[in-house]
Write a protein that holds these residues in place. Structure first.
Motif, PDB file in Angstrom:
ATOM      1  N   THR A 214      35.771  43.819  20.050  1.00 33.69           N
ATOM      2  CA  THR A 214      36.049  45.219  19.701  1.00 33.69           C
ATOM      3  C   THR A 214      36.426  45.332  18.240  1.00 33.69           C
ATOM      4  OG1 THR A 214      36.778  45.694  21.961  1.00 33.69           O
ATOM      5  CG2 THR A 214      37.448  47.239  20.252  1.00 33.69           C
ATOM      6  N   TYR A 215      37.200  44.387  17.756  1.00 36.25           N
ATOM      7  CA  TYR A 215      37.553  44.377  16.339  1.00 36.25           C
ATOM      8  C   TYR A 215      36.317  44.150  15.462  1.00 36.25           C
ATOM      9  CZ  TYR A 215      42.639  44.754  16.164  1.00 36.25           C
ATOM     10  OH  TYR A 215      43.930  45.219  16.206  1.00 36.25           O
TER      11      TYR A 215
ATOM     12  N   LEU B  42      34.834  47.470  15.132  1.00 33.69           N
ATOM     13  CA  LEU B  42      35.653  48.331  14.283  1.00 33.69           C
ATOM     14  C   LEU B  42      35.475  47.998  12.812  1.00 33.69           C
ATOM     15  CD1 LEU B  42      37.765  50.541  14.073  1.00 33.69           C
ATOM     16  CD2 LEU B  42      39.537  48.805  14.387  1.00 33.69           C
TER      17      LEU B  42
ATOM     18  N   ALA C  79      43.665  36.802  16.167  1.00 36.02           N
ATOM     19  CA  ALA C  79      43.383  38.212  15.898  1.00 36.02           C
ATOM     20  C   ALA C  79      44.454  38.824  15.011  1.00 36.02           C
ATOM     21  CB  ALA C  79      43.285  38.984  17.212  1.00 36.02           C
TER      22      ALA C  79
ATOM     23  N   PHE D 251      42.882  40.187  11.681  1.00 35.80           N
ATOM     24  CA  PHE D 251      42.745  41.643  11.670  1.00 35.80           C
ATOM     25  C   PHE D 251      44.060  42.383  11.446  1.00 35.80           C
ATOM     26  CE2 PHE D 251      39.431  40.011  14.631  1.00 35.80           C
ATOM     27  CZ  PHE D 251      38.319  40.323  13.873  1.00 35.80           C
TER      28      PHE D 251
ATOM     29  N   ARG E 198      45.192  50.624  14.942  1.00 36.87           N
ATOM     30  CA  ARG E 198      44.068  51.223  14.229  1.00 36.87           C
ATOM     31  C   ARG E 198      43.275  52.085  15.213  1.00 36.87           C
ATOM     32  NH1 ARG E 198      41.195  46.213  11.231  1.00 36.87           N
ATOM     33  NH2 ARG E 198      39.900  47.924  10.424  1.00 36.87           N
TER      34      ARG E 198
ATOM     35  N   HIS F 240      44.895  47.236  18.865  1.00 40.84           N
ATOM     36  CA  HIS F 240      45.759  46.240  18.243  1.00 40.84           C
ATOM     37  C   HIS F 240      45.577  44.963  19.045  1.00 40.84           C
ATOM     38  CE1 HIS F 240      48.690  46.820  21.562  1.00 40.84           C
ATOM     39  NE2 HIS F 240      48.275  48.068  21.488  1.00 40.84           N
TER      40      HIS F 240
END
Length: 292
Positions: free
Chosen positions: A47-48, A51, A109, A113, A118, A215
Protein backbone atom coordinates in the motif's frame (compact mmCIF):
# COMPACT_ATOMS: atom_id res chain seq x y z
CA UNK A 1 -35.70 1.60 9.72
CA UNK A 2 -33.26 4.19 8.39
CA UNK A 3 -30.78 3.39 11.16
CA UNK A 4 -31.08 -0.35 10.51
CA UNK A 5 -30.46 0.15 6.78
CA UNK A 6 -27.46 2.39 7.47
CA UNK A 7 -26.03 -0.09 9.96
CA UNK A 8 -26.53 -3.02 7.59
CA UNK A 9 -24.91 -1.28 4.62
CA UNK A 10 -21.98 -0.16 6.76
CA UNK A 11 -21.59 -3.72 7.98
CA UNK A 12 -21.74 -5.07 4.43
CA UNK A 13 -18.90 -2.82 3.29
CA UNK A 14 -16.89 -3.59 6.42
CA UNK A 15 -17.54 -7.28 5.90
CA UNK A 16 -16.22 -7.08 2.35
CA UNK A 17 -12.97 -5.63 3.70
CA UNK A 18 -12.65 -8.46 6.23
CA UNK A 19 -13.50 -10.95 3.48
CA UNK A 20 -10.70 -9.62 1.27
CA UNK A 21 -8.14 -10.25 3.99
CA UNK A 22 -9.70 -13.60 4.89
CA UNK A 23 -9.41 -14.69 1.25
CA UNK A 24 -5.66 -14.08 1.41
CA UNK A 25 -5.41 -16.26 4.53
CA UNK A 26 -7.54 -18.99 2.95
CA UNK A 27 -5.52 -18.95 -0.25
CA UNK A 28 -2.19 -19.42 1.52
CA UNK A 29 -3.68 -22.08 3.78
CA UNK A 30 -5.02 -24.06 0.83
CA UNK A 31 -1.75 -23.71 -1.06
CA UNK A 32 0.74 -24.32 1.77
CA UNK A 33 -1.19 -25.31 4.97
CA UNK A 34 0.35 -22.33 6.79
CA UNK A 35 -1.38 -19.43 8.54
CA UNK A 36 0.55 -16.32 7.52
CA UNK A 37 0.43 -13.74 10.32
CA UNK A 38 2.75 -11.50 8.30
CA UNK A 39 0.01 -10.97 5.70
CA UNK A 40 -0.99 -7.62 7.20
CA UNK A 41 2.43 -5.90 7.14
CA UNK A 42 3.08 -7.34 3.68
CA UNK A 43 -0.14 -5.67 2.49
CA UNK A 44 0.85 -2.49 4.31
CA UNK A 45 4.20 -2.39 2.48
CA UNK A 46 2.55 -2.69 -0.93
CA UNK A 47 0.00 0.00 0.00
CA UNK A 48 2.87 2.34 0.76
CA UNK A 49 4.34 1.50 -2.64
CA UNK A 50 1.10 2.68 -4.25
CA UNK A 51 1.04 5.81 -2.08
CA UNK A 52 4.61 6.77 -3.00
CA UNK A 53 3.80 6.43 -6.70
CA UNK A 54 0.55 8.40 -6.41
CA UNK A 55 2.33 11.18 -4.49
CA UNK A 56 4.94 11.21 -7.27
CA UNK A 57 2.24 12.05 -9.82
CA UNK A 58 1.16 8.61 -11.01
CA UNK A 59 -2.54 7.93 -11.43
CA UNK A 60 -4.42 5.99 -8.75
CA UNK A 61 -4.91 3.00 -11.05
CA UNK A 62 -1.24 2.87 -12.00
CA UNK A 63 -0.28 2.85 -8.33
CA UNK A 64 -3.00 0.26 -7.67
CA UNK A 65 -1.64 -2.06 -10.36
CA UNK A 66 1.98 -1.67 -9.25
CA UNK A 67 0.96 -2.38 -5.63
CA UNK A 68 -0.72 -5.63 -6.67
CA UNK A 69 2.32 -6.61 -8.72
CA UNK A 70 4.56 -5.73 -5.77
CA UNK A 71 2.48 -8.00 -3.56
CA UNK A 72 2.88 -10.84 -6.05
CA UNK A 73 6.66 -10.41 -6.07
CA UNK A 74 6.93 -9.89 -2.31
CA UNK A 75 4.98 -13.06 -1.58
CA UNK A 76 7.21 -15.10 -3.90
CA UNK A 77 10.37 -13.65 -2.34
CA UNK A 78 9.18 -14.32 1.20
CA UNK A 79 8.44 -17.95 0.39
CA UNK A 80 11.66 -18.48 -1.53
CA UNK A 81 14.11 -16.78 0.81
CA UNK A 82 12.41 -17.01 4.22
CA UNK A 83 9.79 -19.75 4.47
CA UNK A 84 11.72 -22.20 2.29
CA UNK A 85 14.34 -22.58 5.05
CA UNK A 86 11.80 -24.27 7.34
CA UNK A 87 10.20 -26.33 4.57
CA UNK A 88 9.65 -29.90 5.71
CA UNK A 89 9.82 -28.91 9.36
CA UNK A 90 6.76 -28.80 11.67
CA UNK A 91 4.24 -26.19 10.48
CA UNK A 92 4.55 -24.28 13.75
CA UNK A 93 8.08 -23.27 12.72
CA UNK A 94 6.75 -21.41 9.69
CA UNK A 95 3.97 -19.79 11.73
CA UNK A 96 6.50 -18.50 14.28
CA UNK A 97 8.64 -17.26 11.42
CA UNK A 98 5.71 -15.25 10.02
CA UNK A 99 5.23 -13.66 13.46
CA UNK A 100 8.87 -12.60 13.40
CA UNK A 101 8.43 -11.30 9.87
CA UNK A 102 5.44 -9.29 11.13
CA UNK A 103 7.74 -7.39 13.51
CA UNK A 104 10.55 -6.96 10.99
CA UNK A 105 8.30 -5.53 8.26
CA UNK A 106 6.76 -3.09 10.73
CA UNK A 107 10.18 -1.81 11.69
CA UNK A 108 11.33 -1.55 8.07
CA UNK A 109 8.20 0.36 7.07
CA UNK A 110 8.71 2.85 9.90
CA UNK A 111 12.31 3.39 8.82
CA UNK A 112 11.61 3.72 5.10
CA UNK A 113 8.22 5.43 5.00
CA UNK A 114 8.06 7.06 8.43
CA UNK A 115 5.51 6.63 11.21
CA UNK A 116 3.30 9.65 10.57
CA UNK A 117 -0.26 9.31 9.35
CA UNK A 118 -0.71 9.91 5.62
CA UNK A 119 -3.95 10.18 3.65
CA UNK A 120 -4.64 7.66 0.91
CA UNK A 121 -6.91 8.59 -2.00
CA UNK A 122 -9.98 6.72 -3.21
CA UNK A 123 -10.89 6.29 -6.89
CA UNK A 124 -14.61 6.76 -6.25
CA UNK A 125 -16.79 8.95 -4.09
CA UNK A 126 -16.90 8.52 -0.33
CA UNK A 127 -20.37 10.01 0.14
CA UNK A 128 -23.50 7.89 0.17
CA UNK A 129 -25.83 7.58 -2.79
CA UNK A 130 -28.97 9.68 -2.88
CA UNK A 131 -32.23 7.71 -3.12
CA UNK A 132 -35.11 10.13 -3.29
CA UNK A 133 -34.38 12.58 -0.54
CA UNK A 134 -32.44 10.09 1.57
CA UNK A 135 -28.72 9.43 1.64
CA UNK A 136 -27.93 5.74 2.09
CA UNK A 137 -24.71 4.52 3.67
CA UNK A 138 -23.29 2.94 0.54
CA UNK A 139 -20.56 4.83 -1.28
CA UNK A 140 -19.03 4.42 -4.70
CA UNK A 141 -15.87 3.09 -3.08
CA UNK A 142 -17.98 0.67 -1.04
CA UNK A 143 -19.49 -0.74 -4.24
CA UNK A 144 -15.99 -1.04 -5.70
CA UNK A 145 -14.84 -2.90 -2.57
CA UNK A 146 -17.70 -5.40 -2.75
CA UNK A 147 -17.18 -5.93 -6.48
CA UNK A 148 -13.41 -6.43 -6.08
CA UNK A 149 -13.94 -9.07 -3.39
CA UNK A 150 -16.47 -10.82 -5.63
CA UNK A 151 -13.99 -10.94 -8.51
CA UNK A 152 -11.27 -12.41 -6.27
CA UNK A 153 -13.70 -15.01 -4.92
CA UNK A 154 -14.72 -16.12 -8.41
CA UNK A 155 -11.08 -16.28 -9.45
CA UNK A 156 -10.13 -18.49 -6.50
CA UNK A 157 -13.08 -20.82 -6.98
CA UNK A 158 -12.21 -21.25 -10.64
CA UNK A 159 -8.52 -21.74 -9.79
CA UNK A 160 -9.00 -24.46 -7.20
CA UNK A 161 -12.01 -26.25 -8.69
CA UNK A 162 -11.59 -25.84 -12.42
CA UNK A 163 -7.88 -25.86 -13.26
CA UNK A 164 -5.01 -28.34 -13.16
CA UNK A 165 -2.85 -25.64 -11.61
CA UNK A 166 -5.17 -25.39 -8.61
CA UNK A 167 -5.17 -29.16 -8.23
CA UNK A 168 -1.35 -29.21 -8.27
CA UNK A 169 -1.22 -26.44 -5.65
CA UNK A 170 -3.54 -28.37 -3.35
CA UNK A 171 -1.63 -31.60 -3.89
CA UNK A 172 1.65 -29.87 -3.01
CA UNK A 173 0.09 -28.49 0.16
CA UNK A 174 -1.42 -31.77 1.42
CA UNK A 175 1.39 -34.25 0.70
CA UNK A 176 4.60 -32.96 -0.82
CA UNK A 177 6.32 -36.31 -1.25
CA UNK A 178 3.39 -37.92 -3.07
CA UNK A 179 2.98 -34.77 -5.19
CA UNK A 180 6.65 -34.95 -6.20
CA UNK A 181 6.25 -38.59 -7.19
CA UNK A 182 3.33 -37.54 -9.40
CA UNK A 183 5.51 -34.98 -11.17
CA UNK A 184 4.32 -31.83 -9.39
CA UNK A 185 6.93 -29.07 -9.02
CA UNK A 186 6.23 -28.62 -5.33
CA UNK A 187 8.63 -25.72 -4.81
CA UNK A 188 7.06 -23.75 -7.63
CA UNK A 189 3.55 -24.46 -6.38
CA UNK A 190 4.39 -23.23 -2.88
CA UNK A 191 6.00 -20.08 -4.26
CA UNK A 192 2.98 -19.46 -6.46
CA UNK A 193 0.63 -19.96 -3.51
CA UNK A 194 2.47 -17.36 -1.44
CA UNK A 195 2.59 -14.98 -4.39
CA UNK A 196 -1.14 -15.20 -5.09
CA UNK A 197 -2.00 -14.88 -1.39
CA UNK A 198 0.17 -11.78 -1.11
CA UNK A 199 -1.58 -10.33 -4.16
CA UNK A 200 -4.98 -10.88 -2.50
CA UNK A 201 -3.60 -9.40 0.70
CA UNK A 202 -2.35 -6.35 -1.19
CA UNK A 203 -5.85 -5.84 -2.54
CA UNK A 204 -7.25 -5.89 0.99
CA UNK A 205 -4.66 -3.32 2.07
CA UNK A 206 -5.63 -0.99 -0.75
CA UNK A 207 -9.34 -1.40 -0.03
CA UNK A 208 -8.87 -0.68 3.67
CA UNK A 209 -6.67 2.34 2.99
CA UNK A 210 -8.97 3.94 0.37
CA UNK A 211 -10.13 7.34 1.55
CA UNK A 212 -8.48 6.90 4.95
CA UNK A 213 -5.16 7.28 6.73
CA UNK A 214 -2.24 4.89 6.49
CA UNK A 215 0.65 4.30 8.86
CA UNK A 216 2.81 1.24 9.61
CA UNK A 217 0.20 -0.22 11.98
CA UNK A 218 -2.99 0.57 10.08
CA UNK A 219 -3.55 -3.08 9.09
CA UNK A 220 -2.96 -4.59 12.52
CA UNK A 221 -6.59 -4.61 13.62
CA UNK A 222 -7.63 -6.27 10.39
CA UNK A 223 -5.43 -9.27 11.21
CA UNK A 224 -7.70 -10.22 14.09
CA UNK A 225 -11.01 -9.69 12.32
CA UNK A 226 -9.79 -11.16 9.04
CA UNK A 227 -8.57 -14.26 10.84
CA UNK A 228 -11.91 -14.56 12.67
CA UNK A 229 -13.74 -14.27 9.34
CA UNK A 230 -11.56 -16.99 7.79
CA UNK A 231 -12.11 -19.34 10.72
CA UNK A 232 -15.86 -18.67 10.72
CA UNK A 233 -16.19 -19.75 7.12
CA UNK A 234 -13.53 -22.42 7.23
CA UNK A 235 -9.88 -22.04 6.28
CA UNK A 236 -10.37 -24.38 3.32
CA UNK A 237 -13.24 -22.44 1.75
CA UNK A 238 -12.94 -19.21 -0.29
CA UNK A 239 -16.75 -18.93 -0.27
CA UNK A 240 -16.67 -19.43 3.48
CA UNK A 241 -14.14 -16.62 3.84
CA UNK A 242 -16.48 -14.19 2.08
CA UNK A 243 -19.55 -15.36 4.01
CA UNK A 244 -17.58 -15.25 7.25
CA UNK A 245 -16.40 -11.71 6.49
CA UNK A 246 -19.91 -10.50 5.69
CA UNK A 247 -21.43 -12.19 8.75
CA UNK A 248 -18.71 -10.72 10.96
CA UNK A 249 -19.02 -7.26 9.43
CA UNK A 250 -22.81 -7.20 9.81
CA UNK A 251 -22.66 -8.56 13.35
CA UNK A 252 -20.05 -6.07 14.53
CA UNK A 253 -21.84 -3.19 12.83
CA UNK A 254 -25.09 -4.10 14.60
CA UNK A 255 -23.30 -4.37 17.94
CA UNK A 256 -21.58 -1.02 17.39
CA UNK A 257 -24.78 0.71 16.27
CA UNK A 258 -27.21 -0.66 18.84
CA UNK A 259 -25.14 -1.71 21.86
CA UNK A 260 -21.83 0.14 21.91
CA UNK A 261 -18.58 0.33 19.96
CA UNK A 262 -16.59 -0.70 23.01
CA UNK A 263 -18.19 -4.16 22.87
CA UNK A 264 -17.16 -4.89 19.27
CA UNK A 265 -13.99 -6.92 20.16
CA UNK A 266 -15.95 -8.92 22.73
CA UNK A 267 -18.68 -9.63 20.17
CA UNK A 268 -16.09 -10.89 17.67
CA UNK A 269 -14.64 -13.20 20.32
CA UNK A 270 -18.09 -14.50 21.29
CA UNK A 271 -18.97 -15.21 17.65
CA UNK A 272 -15.68 -17.03 17.11
CA UNK A 273 -16.14 -19.13 20.24
CA UNK A 274 -19.70 -20.05 19.26
CA UNK A 275 -18.63 -21.29 15.83
CA UNK A 276 -15.62 -23.18 17.20
CA UNK A 277 -17.83 -24.92 19.77
CA UNK A 278 -20.64 -25.81 17.36
CA UNK A 279 -18.67 -26.39 14.14
CA UNK A 280 -14.91 -26.33 14.79
CA UNK A 281 -13.96 -26.62 11.11
CA UNK A 282 -15.95 -23.53 10.15
CA UNK A 283 -19.36 -23.05 8.58
CA UNK A 284 -18.27 -24.16 5.11
CA UNK A 285 -15.73 -26.83 5.91
CA UNK A 286 -15.76 -29.83 3.60
CA UNK A 287 -13.82 -32.08 5.97
CA UNK A 288 -15.73 -35.01 7.39
CA UNK A 289 -14.76 -37.09 10.39
CA UNK A 290 -13.79 -40.60 9.42
CA UNK A 291 -15.02 -43.38 11.71
CA UNK A 292 -13.54 -46.87 11.68
Amino acid sequence: MQQLLTTALTGLTLGAVYAAFALALVLIWRATRIVNFAQAPMAMITTYVALVLIDAGWSYWAGFAVALLSGLVLGALVERFVIRFVSGKPEINAVILTLGLFIVLHALAALVFGSRYRSFPAPFGLTGFQVGGTTIALTGFGVFTIAAVGVVLIGLVVLFRGTDLGLRMRAAAFDREVARLLGVRVGRMLTLGWALAALAGSLSGLLIAGGGLVHPSYMDGVVVYGFVAAVLGGLDSPVGAVVGGVVLGLSLSLVSGYVGAELVPLAALALLMAVLLLKPGGLFTSVRERRV
